[in-house]
Design a protein around this motif. Structure first.
Motif, PDB file in Angstrom:
ATOM      1  N   HIS A 122       0.834  -1.214   0.000  1.00  0.00           N
ATOM      2  CA  HIS A 122       0.000   0.000   0.000  1.00  0.00           C
ATOM      3  C   HIS A 122       0.863   1.256   0.000  1.00  0.00           C
ATOM      4  CE1 HIS A 122      -3.471  -2.379   0.211  1.00  0.00           C
ATOM      5  NE2 HIS A 122      -3.572  -2.529   1.518  1.00  0.00           N
ATOM      6  N   PHE A 123       1.957   1.217   0.758  1.00  0.00           N
ATOM      7  CA  PHE A 123       2.871   2.357   0.787  1.00  0.00           C
ATOM      8  C   PHE A 123       3.424   2.656  -0.602  1.00  0.00           C
ATOM      9  CE2 PHE A 123       7.542   2.977   0.719  1.00  0.00           C
ATOM     10  CZ  PHE A 123       7.575   4.349   0.981  1.00  0.00           C
ATOM     11  N   ILE A 126       0.713   4.060  -3.108  1.00  0.00           N
ATOM     12  CA  ILE A 126       0.232   5.414  -2.814  1.00  0.00           C
ATOM     13  C   ILE A 126       1.366   6.434  -2.913  1.00  0.00           C
ATOM     14  CG2 ILE A 126      -0.701   6.899  -0.979  1.00  0.00           C
ATOM     15  CD1 ILE A 126      -2.371   4.469  -0.075  1.00  0.00           C
ATOM     16  N   CYS A 127       2.535   6.084  -2.419  1.00  0.00           N
ATOM     17  CA  CYS A 127       3.643   7.044  -2.376  1.00  0.00           C
ATOM     18  C   CYS A 127       4.498   7.049  -3.650  1.00  0.00           C
ATOM     19  CB  CYS A 127       4.524   6.761  -1.160  1.00  0.00           C
ATOM     20  SG  CYS A 127       3.657   6.924   0.420  1.00  0.00           S
ATOM     21  N   TYR A 218       2.205   3.034   7.246  1.00  0.00           N
ATOM     22  CA  TYR A 218       1.012   3.884   7.296  1.00  0.00           C
ATOM     23  C   TYR A 218       1.339   5.321   7.713  1.00  0.00           C
ATOM     24  CZ  TYR A 218      -2.384   0.427   5.989  1.00  0.00           C
ATOM     25  OH  TYR A 218      -3.120  -0.472   5.262  1.00  0.00           O
ATOM     26  N   ILE A 221       2.330   6.739   4.484  1.00  0.00           N
ATOM     27  CA  ILE A 221       1.120   6.871   3.665  1.00  0.00           C
ATOM     28  C   ILE A 221       0.327   8.096   4.094  1.00  0.00           C
ATOM     29  CG2 ILE A 221      -1.152   5.855   3.207  1.00  0.00           C
ATOM     30  CD1 ILE A 221       0.253   3.096   3.239  1.00  0.00           C
ATOM     31  N   ALA A 237      -7.061   6.952  -1.707  1.00  0.00           N
ATOM     32  CA  ALA A 237      -5.976   6.415  -0.881  1.00  0.00           C
ATOM     33  C   ALA A 237      -6.529   5.788   0.398  1.00  0.00           C
ATOM     34  CB  ALA A 237      -4.988   7.528  -0.540  1.00  0.00           C
ATOM     35  N   CYS A 241      -6.638   1.617   1.709  1.00  0.00           N
ATOM     36  CA  CYS A 241      -6.074   1.122   2.977  1.00  0.00           C
ATOM     37  C   CYS A 241      -7.127   0.652   3.976  1.00  0.00           C
ATOM     38  CB  CYS A 241      -5.244   2.217   3.638  1.00  0.00           C
ATOM     39  SG  CYS A 241      -3.907   2.861   2.609  1.00  0.00           S
TER      40      CYS A 241
END
Length: 313
Positions: A122-123, A126-127, A218, A221, A237, A241
């Motif tokens: 997820h990091f 999104i990043c 997180y 994130i 986003a 998550c």
């Protein structure tokens, strides 16, 4: 080892979740429903993320393994517990106990680190969205899955071997509804200091290290989300998550309650309730959470449903 010990080692008696006979029948129905829903939900998630072309991303690769793990540790405990309820005979052969314990440890530790890998995934998405498919290559995904499996297998076999090679006393009643390491330690005549130290160190390492990965991921994130100018981007986003965060909070809260409470307040009765929650209820909830909160999964289910209706009768 004397003759009595050799006799005792052929089987153990499981106390079960409750000794109230009036609750036996309701519990059979309840846990049968829970286990059935868990099996159907996790098998469905495995098949869905395998066959649907739109779910062939790293996120759903990890989700497939999470479903496999949930199916694994609920099946390591659930069927035997249900058989004992129906047969009203709470015994488990020594060999079955020595098989159930490593499989349960293997799957529960693997779950912690698969959830950590999902947080890292997820990091990255999104990043670093432009580098996502490069960073999270198929090879990297397999490494992030294989390492937890190998590490968990090593740790589960080490713990089980240490316990099985120790001397048991005449008492063979396990104050639990499955073979877990802590209740088994109370049955040992030989010193449990080394085994307890191994369990304590690795339990703390597994919980803390996996949780640190999740928290750091997180935190980064959240910082990335706060820098976003678009409300739609922030909403997307958060929705990405949401399901994972829900699963993480439920599992870690239960495990910390189980293993990090002071020894003076340690109770096997409360442990049994918490264990029933994370061995049976969490594996049932996880596919539900990802199905209800994830639009891609809901979309895949909708497409399969439409295709089924198009088939000639």
């Amino acid at each position: 080892m004397n003759k009595q010990n050799l006799t005792v080692l052929t089987e153990f008696i499981l106390m079960g979740i409750t000794d109230h006979l009036a609750l036996q029948v309701p519990f059979v129905g309840l846990f049968l429903i829970i286990y059935t829903v868990s099996v159907v939900g996790n098998l469905g998630m495995i098949i869905l993320t395998k066959v649907d072309s739109r779910l062939q991303t790293p996120m759903y690769f990890f989700l497939r393994h999470l479903a496999f793990i949930d199916l694994g540790y609920s099946s390591a405990v659930g069927p035997k517990m249900l058989v004992n309820f129906v047969a009203n005979q709470n015994t488990i052969p020594y060999n079955w106990c020595a098989t159930q314990l490593p499989f349960f440890i293997l799957f529960i530790i693997s779950e912690l680190f698969i959830l950590s890998a999902m947080a890292y995934d997820h990091f990255v998405v999104i990043c670093n969205p432009l580098l996502y498919m490069i960073v999270m290559s198929q090879r990297v995904c397999w490494v992030l899955v294989a390492v937890p499996y190998v590490y968990s297998a090593f740790l589960s076999l080490t713990t089980t071997t240490k316990i099985c090679m120790s001397s048991f006393c005449g008492h063979n009643v396990i104050r639990h509804f499955y073979c877990d390491s802590l209740p088994l330690l109370t049955l040992l005549c030989s010193s449990t200091r080394e085994i307890e130290l191994i369990i304590l160190i690795f339990s703390a390492f597994n919980l803390v290290s996996s949780l640190v990965i999740v928290l750091v991921s997180y935190l980064l994130i959240l910082m990335a989300i706060l820098r976003m100018n678009s409300a739609e981007g922030r909403h997307k986003a958060f929705s990405t998550c949401g399901s994972h965060l829900t699963v993480v909070i439920v599992l870690y809260a239960t495990l910390f309650f189980m293993y990090v409470q002071p020894k003076s307040s340690h109770s096997f009765d409360t442990d049994k309730i918490a264990s029933a929650f994370y061995t049976l209820i969490i594996p049932m909830l996880n596919p539900m959470i990802y199905s209800l909160r994830n639009k891609d999964v809901k979309g895949a289910l909708h497409r399969i449903w439409k295709n089924l209706h198009k088939l000639p009768i």
